[in-house]
Design an enzyme around this catalytic site. Sequence first.
Site, PDB file in Angstrom:
ATOM      1  N   GLY A 192       0.810  -1.213   0.000  1.00 50.01           N
ATOM      2  CA  GLY A 192       0.000   0.000   0.000  1.00 50.01           C
ATOM      3  C   GLY A 192       0.841   1.259   0.000  1.00 50.01           C
ATOM      4  N   ALA A 193       0.217   2.398   0.382  1.00 48.62           N
ATOM      5  CA  ALA A 193       0.833   3.725   0.242  1.00 48.62           C
ATOM      6  C   ALA A 193       1.333   3.836  -1.204  1.00 48.62           C
ATOM      7  CB  ALA A 193       1.953   3.935   1.261  1.00 48.62           C
TER       8      ALA A 193
ATOM      9  N   HIS B 116       4.197   1.668  -8.142  1.00 45.30           N
ATOM     10  CA  HIS B 116       3.241   0.547  -8.031  1.00 45.30           C
ATOM     11  C   HIS B 116       2.301   0.543  -9.247  1.00 45.30           C
ATOM     12  CE1 HIS B 116       3.925   1.375  -3.569  1.00 45.30           C
ATOM     13  NE2 HIS B 116       4.252   0.105  -3.671  1.00 45.30           N
TER      14      HIS B 116
HETATM   15  P1  AMP Z   1       5.999  -2.431  -1.729  1.00 41.87           P
HETATM   16  O1  AMP Z   1       4.625  -1.866  -1.585  1.00 41.87           O
HETATM   17  O2  AMP Z   1       7.086  -1.504  -1.348  1.00 41.87           O
HETATM   18  O3  AMP Z   1       6.112  -3.791  -1.082  1.00 41.87           O
HETATM   19  O4  AMP Z   1       6.213  -2.675  -3.291  1.00 41.87           O
HETATM   20  C1  AMP Z   1       5.338  -3.466  -4.035  1.00 41.87           C
HETATM   21  C2  AMP Z   1       5.941  -3.715  -5.395  1.00 41.87           C
HETATM   22  O5  AMP Z   1       6.135  -2.468  -6.062  1.00 41.87           O
HETATM   23  C3  AMP Z   1       7.320  -4.392  -5.310  1.00 41.87           C
HETATM   24  O6  AMP Z   1       7.432  -5.349  -6.341  1.00 41.87           O
HETATM   25  C4  AMP Z   1       8.261  -3.237  -5.540  1.00 41.87           C
HETATM   26  O7  AMP Z   1       9.514  -3.617  -6.087  1.00 41.87           O
HETATM   27  C5  AMP Z   1       7.475  -2.382  -6.515  1.00 41.87           C
HETATM   28  N1  AMP Z   1       7.957  -0.992  -6.478  1.00 41.87           N
HETATM   29  C6  AMP Z   1       8.149  -0.225  -5.384  1.00 41.87           C
HETATM   30  N2  AMP Z   1       8.654   0.973  -5.732  1.00 41.87           N
HETATM   31  C7  AMP Z   1       8.799   0.950  -7.083  1.00 41.87           C
HETATM   32  C8  AMP Z   1       9.297   1.881  -8.047  1.00 41.87           C
HETATM   33  N3  AMP Z   1       9.767   3.080  -7.695  1.00 41.87           N
HETATM   34  N4  AMP Z   1       9.283   1.519  -9.348  1.00 41.87           N
HETATM   35  C9  AMP Z   1       8.825   0.289  -9.733  1.00 41.87           C
HETATM   36  N5  AMP Z   1       8.349  -0.628  -8.865  1.00 41.87           N
HETATM   37  C10 AMP Z   1       8.335  -0.313  -7.566  1.00 41.87           C
END
Ligand code: AMP
Length: 282
Positions: free
Chosen positions: A31-32, A37
């Site tokens: 989230g957030a 994402h």
């Molecule tokens: P998280 O919510 O941080 O667990 O991220 C969820 C997914 O989004 C994971 O596969 C991350 O690698 C991806 N993600 C997070 N930040 C980015 C970004 N800046 N660019 C591309 N993918 C991202």
Amino acid sequence: MIIIKTAGDIINFFATTKVKTLTTGFVPTMGALHSGHISLITKAKKENDLVVCSIFVNPTQFNNAKDFEKYPVTIEQDIYLLEQAGCEVLFLPSVAEIYPNGLKTITHFELGFLDTVLEASFRPGHFQGVCQVVHRLLEIILPDKLYVGQKDFQQSMVLKKMAETNFPSLQIVICPTQREAGGLAMSSRNMRLTSTEKKHAVTISKALEYIKNNIMAGYIEDLKKNTIEYLSTQGFRVDYVEIADANTLKPLDYWNGKELIVVLIAAFLNEVRLIDNMIVND
Ligand code: AMP
């Protein structure tokens, strides 16, 4: 967009004949949500009939209680962004849905070397927690493709390894890191930075770019050491600056100028831990 909160309801949803024949792309998140994402959702939409996103702040992957407590939660904005992006299903489970036998039921995932270096050595147990939650989500959703970000480079390698054994037909799609205009990698944790800190945080991506543009075949230890020193003088508490083989994540002190390598940085800016990486010769 349909919002589903229980594993049972997701399983029933996928059991209907209408849905059974559709290809499913899955984007797990905490989230957030930000444009990083959403880029995963957009890619998944292009390649599948149906996109499922999950939002679950997974307690077992936090090795630091404060980091877990302070993890940003913006659920209404998240739902809005997912609807705008055309996501069809949001899975929004409780801790009890993901861990029906409690948080202490530990399944060990064999991750080998990947569970000893870089993020794994600075965040003990982190990847075991990541694998626990993603394994459970995959078991419930059974997607055709899993979408993850290069932003979490080591995590994407870990998930590939976990899936090789547990979900051999799953395809894993690694999507490029989305950045702010100045180069800062988008991250939910950026919401915890003040506007001054956010401007300063760009130093990390600048350091990666510097290495990417200046690295030469030969010994590369000094480049790493100098970058750690530089970031420290700029007020960062550095966990690591590493240059590694992009296929194995083995740290390198010498580069033959040919093998595919990745530069990875993890550093605290005050309370907030930031990670970023760049492949040098892609
Ligand atoms: P998280 O919510 O941080 O667990 O991220 C969820 C997914 O989004 C994971 O596969 C991350 O690698 C991806 N993600 C997070 N930040 C980015 C970004 N800046 N660019 C591309 N993918 C991202």
